[in-house]
Structure formats: structure tokens, C-alpha cells
Write an enzyme that holds these catalytic residues in place. Structure first.
Site, PDB file in Angstrom:
ATOM      1  N   HIS A 193      33.262 -36.816 -17.543  1.00 30.24           N
ATOM      2  CA  HIS A 193      33.363 -37.685 -18.718  1.00 30.24           C
ATOM      3  C   HIS A 193      31.982 -38.102 -19.206  1.00 30.24           C
ATOM      4  O   HIS A 193      31.728 -38.171 -20.418  1.00 30.24           O
ATOM      5  CB  HIS A 193      34.208 -38.912 -18.378  1.00 30.24           C
ATOM      6  CG  HIS A 193      34.334 -39.885 -19.506  1.00 30.24           C
ATOM      7  ND1 HIS A 193      33.593 -41.046 -19.563  1.00 30.24           N
ATOM      8  CD2 HIS A 193      35.100 -39.877 -20.622  1.00 30.24           C
ATOM      9  CE1 HIS A 193      33.894 -41.699 -20.663  1.00 30.24           C
ATOM     10  NE2 HIS A 193      34.803 -41.020 -21.328  1.00 30.24           N
ATOM     11  N   GLU A 249      30.534 -35.333 -21.195  1.00 36.01           N
ATOM     12  CA  GLU A 249      31.134 -35.267 -22.540  1.00 36.01           C
ATOM     13  C   GLU A 249      30.372 -36.165 -23.509  1.00 36.01           C
ATOM     14  O   GLU A 249      30.109 -35.797 -24.661  1.00 36.01           O
ATOM     15  CB  GLU A 249      32.605 -35.677 -22.464  1.00 36.01           C
ATOM     16  CG  GLU A 249      33.296 -35.819 -23.801  1.00 36.01           C
ATOM     17  CD  GLU A 249      34.449 -36.809 -23.761  1.00 36.01           C
ATOM     18  OE1 GLU A 249      34.611 -37.590 -24.732  1.00 36.01           O
ATOM     19  OE2 GLU A 249      35.181 -36.810 -22.750  1.00 36.01           O
ATOM     20  N   HIS A 250      30.002 -37.366 -23.058  1.00 34.20           N
ATOM     21  CA  HIS A 250      29.238 -38.285 -23.900  1.00 34.20           C
ATOM     22  C   HIS A 250      27.847 -37.734 -24.195  1.00 34.20           C
ATOM     23  O   HIS A 250      27.338 -37.855 -25.310  1.00 34.20           O
ATOM     24  CB  HIS A 250      29.116 -39.647 -23.206  1.00 34.20           C
ATOM     25  CG  HIS A 250      30.307 -40.518 -23.385  1.00 34.20           C
ATOM     26  ND1 HIS A 250      30.303 -41.664 -24.151  1.00 34.20           N
ATOM     27  CD2 HIS A 250      31.572 -40.412 -22.893  1.00 34.20           C
ATOM     28  CE1 HIS A 250      31.496 -42.238 -24.117  1.00 34.20           C
ATOM     29  NE2 HIS A 250      32.284 -41.499 -23.351  1.00 34.20           N
ATOM     30  N   GLU A 290      23.706 -44.250 -22.657  1.00 34.16           N
ATOM     31  CA  GLU A 290      25.117 -43.863 -22.625  1.00 34.16           C
ATOM     32  C   GLU A 290      25.834 -44.475 -21.427  1.00 34.16           C
ATOM     33  O   GLU A 290      27.046 -44.700 -21.468  1.00 34.16           O
ATOM     34  CB  GLU A 290      25.222 -42.341 -22.577  1.00 34.16           C
ATOM     35  CG  GLU A 290      26.452 -41.788 -23.268  1.00 34.16           C
ATOM     36  CD  GLU A 290      26.542 -42.186 -24.731  1.00 34.16           C
ATOM     37  OE1 GLU A 290      27.682 -42.317 -25.228  1.00 34.16           O
ATOM     38  OE2 GLU A 290      25.490 -42.357 -25.374  1.00 34.16           O
ATOM     39  N   GLU A 309      33.209 -48.974 -22.442  1.00 34.77           N
ATOM     40  CA  GLU A 309      34.464 -48.257 -22.653  1.00 34.77           C
ATOM     41  C   GLU A 309      35.444 -48.553 -21.522  1.00 34.77           C
ATOM     42  O   GLU A 309      36.655 -48.722 -21.751  1.00 34.77           O
ATOM     43  CB  GLU A 309      34.189 -46.751 -22.732  1.00 34.77           C
ATOM     44  CG  GLU A 309      35.431 -45.910 -22.981  1.00 34.77           C
ATOM     45  CD  GLU A 309      35.131 -44.415 -22.992  1.00 34.77           C
ATOM     46  OE1 GLU A 309      36.097 -43.628 -22.962  1.00 34.77           O
ATOM     47  OE2 GLU A 309      33.939 -44.042 -22.998  1.00 34.77           O
TER      48      GLU A 309
END
Length: 497
Positions: A105, A108-109, A178, A185
Site C-alpha cells: 500500500h 501504491e502511494h 507520504e 488515512e
């Protein structure tokens, strides 16, 4: 008060069915169906709806293998002015370790944070200049990066996707920035009860096995992921044999193959296959329960699941029909209490929940099949809700009507067609099918397998997956009056004399 049906009423139900059948036959004998205002446009009794007439009009699926073994699959839709093109990768949180959980994940960012050729601004401006849309998502077994563009820009979209997948800079400054975004998130997801419940459902169902890990990973992992972790994950998992380029819409297959060969030919051909990874760390289902008691939550969220079928299991198709039979319902639905699902009708009539949905999740070597529901503990009886869920789920082992199966098969086939109306849904189905089956299952074959399911099949499959089988339970909210695990486990079968 909950309306129940006891054992003594079975004979009455049989008589009633016989009466209904006799009445229907009598009506058929005297009513001209063609001219009847009641039957002209439909029949209250469901029958199999043949959808084969639509199949010849569906686009042809074309598959090509590049020189390095990477697969390219596409469907050209006549008249489509836009296309969705993406890269589906057979890699997700399942293929991480406990210490690196969250890397997929995180990566992905980072994919959109600049490459050797394009800065962050260049990426954003370039995709916006062509009116495109760039996105990505990560699941437990797959990662996807895709773009939706006009037909003339498919080659440019392939170039951008190859750049972010092969040439991301992964700068330390961007990683630190990030990291904070992902931590925020995670806080947002903690406020989404459905996400929390399903994460805990996987954690308790697949204890001490890879599928039990969350997609985002624990916060301590996110704080500790390094550039070396990201580079290592790419080198191990982003290989040609585990990646598929899929496109749907007004895309020309030959043009797509040329662009893919040009931009993806340098990918390493082979790495450790997912079959080996799954064999080394198989999913292990554990009958268990987790309760997150929070009296301040306005609703109780609960999920009850059985171990389901894998993607390649032949019984995955009947389970799809069973999921449709259990159905989905929401109190804000325009249909109100009137639904084909007997479970949904019971819940709606007795005000047992605010919403419910059956789910059927497939993985490489296992699955989860069950029901998720939300209820207000002040106005709903949680024991009655659980009784209804277990009664109708385990009831498929014993009593299944052909009319319910016919209705569910019609709904399932229609939903498959609806889900692939758009280019993004079609591309996603293409990519996932190639990763899971190494082919696109023709709709004619899929519909034939669905049509082969009947009431006897449903009972046989239910006896395999449901009858006296362990369950996994996850609940969140004011669970004080929620029945315990033993109460639920006892209702995976009926005592019949």
C-alpha cells in the site's frame, strides 16, 4: 415480535405449496396470458431468463504474450470513445511479512510521487492535459494501477504507467511526507465501521496466516518502512509473469501490444510465483470471534462468515448464487420490505436491522462467505437478527425452492453484465481473470455454469461449506446483547426429528 416458523408448521407449508401450485394450474387453464393485464408484462413466479441472445454482441477478448512473458489482454467495444488501460499485479498485503506489512500500500502511494523522467507536477499536468484520470488500489492479493483516457491517448497512458512502475524515484523526502499521509488515512479508516469490522474478520478468521494481515499494515510498520523495503518488494513481486496489462473500450489491440512491448519489455521475466508463495504460507481458517465493544457507537456492526471457496474451486459459482439468494437490503431502499430474499424480508418486516448484505470473497486458496449487518441496539433485537441470519444461511442445507434459485440466477447474470457496462469495470474483470485463471472465462461458459445450478446443487454446496462448520465472527459497537459464539455455532445446523 419476530415471526417464526416451527417444526409443526412444515406440513402446513407443504399443503400451502400444494394449494398454490393447484391454484396456479387452474389460473393457467382459464387465463389467456397474452391478453391478461396481470401477466402480459411479467410473471410473479420466477423462471430462468435466457441471456444467450446478448452473448454474440459482447466484445471479443484478445490475449497476447510479450517477449518477456507479460500478458496483454483487451476488449474493443464498438462505438466507445474512451478506454481504460491498467496494469494488474499479482501482489498485495498477503505476500508481505509481519515486519513489512503495509509495504504494498505504501508503494501504491509512492508511485505517483515522481519518476526519473517526470516530476510529480509533470505527471499531474500530463494526465490532465489529455483529459485522463489516473488511479490505483491495493488489496490482499492484487495491486492495480490504471488510467482512463480518450482512445487516441492509450499509448501515452501505457507510457505513464510503465514509468511510474519501473522508474519511481522513491525519494526519502517524499517517503517521509507520504508516511504522514498514510497515518492520517489510517485514522480516517478507523472511523469507517465497515472497514474496521472486515479487517478484524480477516484477522480472526485467518489467525497467524498472511490473509489475516491488514492492507495498510500496523502504524508501527508504516512509521518504520524504508526505501530499501520498497525496492525489495518491487524486485520480488513486480515481475512480468505476475503482471497483466488489461484494456477495455475503444482500444486497438495491436496498438496496445506495440506500446506494451516498447515500454514493458525490460521487466524481469520471472520471480517467485504466487503458487509457491501460497504453498509456503497457506491460509488457515480458524473458527473464532472478536468483539470490539464500544457503547458510544450508534449502531452495532456484525459480520458472520464461513470458510468459502477459492477462485479456482468449482463450487465458487454455486456460492455466488447462494450469496444472491441471501441478498442485500437497506432500510432506505425504494423496495421497502418487498424483496426476493427471504432473509431480507424477515429483517425488514421485523425491523431487525438498518441494512444487511451477503458477501462472498475469493482468494487463491480459500474464501469467506457470510452476512454483514448493521443494527440499532435501541430499536433492534440482536438475538433475533442473529437467529434470522443463521436460520436462513443454514436453512440452505435443507430447504431450497427452485423459484428462489431461478430468481437468484437471473439476478446474478444480470449483475455480471451490469458490472461490465463501463470500460473500467470491464478492464478490471479482464485483469483479475488473467491473474486468477490465466484466461478470460467466456460469458457463455460462465452463464452455462450458473444455469447448471439448481436447488439440489445449492443444498449440496451448503452442506459442504455451512452445515456444522466453524464460523468467524466480528462485531463492533454496543455488543452487550449480542449472542455469544457458542450460540451462533450451534445454529450452523438444524436438529430434525
Amino acid at each position: 415480535m419476530l415471526t417464526t416458523v416451527g417444526r409443526k408448521s412444515v406440513s402446513w407449508l407443504s399443503q400451502r405449496r400444494g394449494f398454490v401450485a393447484s391454484a396456479a394450474a387452474a389460473v393457467d387453464a382459464v387465463v389467456d396470458k397474452a391478453n391478461s393485464p396481470f401477466l402480459r408484462f411479467g410473471n410473479p413466479v420466477p423462471t430462468d431468463v435466457g441471456m444467450n441472445q446478448f452473448l454474440p454482441h459482447l466484445p471479443e477478448t484478445k490475449v497476447t504474450h510479450l517477449s518477456n512473458g507479460m500478458r496483454v489482454v483487451s476488449e474493443q467495444v464498438p462505438g466507445a470513445t474512451t478506454s481504460t488501460v491498467g496494469v494488474w499485479i499479482d501482489a498485495g498485503s498477503r505476500y508481505e511479512t509481519d515486519t513489512t506489512n503495509g509495504t504494498a500500500h505504501f508503494l501504491e502511494h509512492m508511485a505517483f510521487k515522481g519518476t526519473e523522467k517526470r516530476s510529480v507536477k509533470d505527471l499531474e499536468v500530463e494526465i490532465e492535459n489529455i483529459g485522463g484520470h489516473l488511479n490505483a488500489y491495493t488489496s490482499r492479493e492484487q495491486t492495480c494501477y490504471f488510467a482512463k483516457v480518450q482512445n487516441g491517448h492509450v499509448g501515452q497512458a501505457v507510457d505513464i504507467l510503465s514509468d511510474i512502475l519501473q522508474n519511481s524515484k522513491l525519494e526519502e523526502r517524499a517517503i517521509e511526507r507520504e508516511r504522514e499521509v498514510i497515518l492520517r488515512e489510517m485514522q480516517e479508516i478507523e472511523g469507517m465501521p465497515e472497514e474496521v469490522v472486515f479487517d478484524h474478520l480477516h484477522a480472526t478468521a485467518f489467525q497467524h496466516s498472511p490473509l489475516g494481515r491488514t492492507i495498510l499494515g500496523p502504524a508501527e510498520n508504516v512509521r518504520g518502512i524504508t526505501r530499501e523495503n520498497l525496492v525489495e518488494y518491487i524486485s520480488k513481486n513486480y515481475t512480468a509473469d505476475r503482471m497483466v496489462i488489461a484494456a477495455a473500450g475503444g482500444v486497438d489491440h495491436d496498438t496496445l501490444v506495440k506500446a506494451a512491448e516498447k515500454h514493458f519489455s525490460k521487466l524481469p521475466e520471472k520471480g517467485v510465483s504466487t503458487a509457491e508463495l501460497v504453498k509456503n504460507e497457506p491460509a488457515v481458517f480458524t473458527g473464532s470471534e472478536v468483539r470490539l465493544r464500544d457503547p458510544d457507537q450508534p449502531l452495532v456492526h456484525l459480520a458472520i462468515a464461513f470458510q468459502g471457496a477459492s477462485w479456482s474451486d468449482p463450487d465458487s459459482i454455486p456460492l455466488m448464487v447462494m450469496q444472491t439468494m441471501l441478498g442485500t437490503w437497506d432500510k432506505h431502499s425504494a423496495a421497502g420490505r418487498h424483496t426476493g430474499s427471504k432473509l431480507a424480508e424477515l429483517i425488514a418486516t421485523n425491523n431487525l436491522a438498518n441494512s444487511m448484505m451477503a458477501f462472498n470473497t475469493n482468494y487463491h486458496d480459500t474464501g469467506l462467505f457470510g452476512v454483514y449487518a448493521t443494527a440499532d441496539p435501541k430499536t433492534s433485537n440482536l438475538e433475533d437478527l442473529c437467529w434470522g441470519i443463521m436460520r436462513h444461511t443454514s436453512g440452505m442445507c435443507y430447504n431450497v425452492s427452485e423459484s428462489d434459485v431461478a430468481r437468484a440466477k437471473n439476478q446474478l447474470k444480470a449483475s455480471i453484465l451490469y458490472s461490465q457496462d463501463g470500460t473500467t469495470g470491464a478492464a478490471e474483470d479482464l485483469g483479475r481473470s488473467m491473474l486468477v485463471y490465466n484466461r478470460r472465462i467466456p460469458r457463455a461458459e460462465l452463464f452455462a455454469r450458473i444455469d447448471a445450478v439448481d436447488a439440489t446443487t445449492i443444498k449440496e454446496i451448503a452442506q459442504r461449506f455451512i452445515l456444522d462448520q466453524d464460523i468467524a465472527v466480528a462485531t463492533l459497537g454496543n455488543t452487550q446483547f449480542m449472542p455469544d459464539y457458542t450460540w451462533l455455532r450451534r445454529r450452523t445446523y438444524w436438529l430434525r426429528y
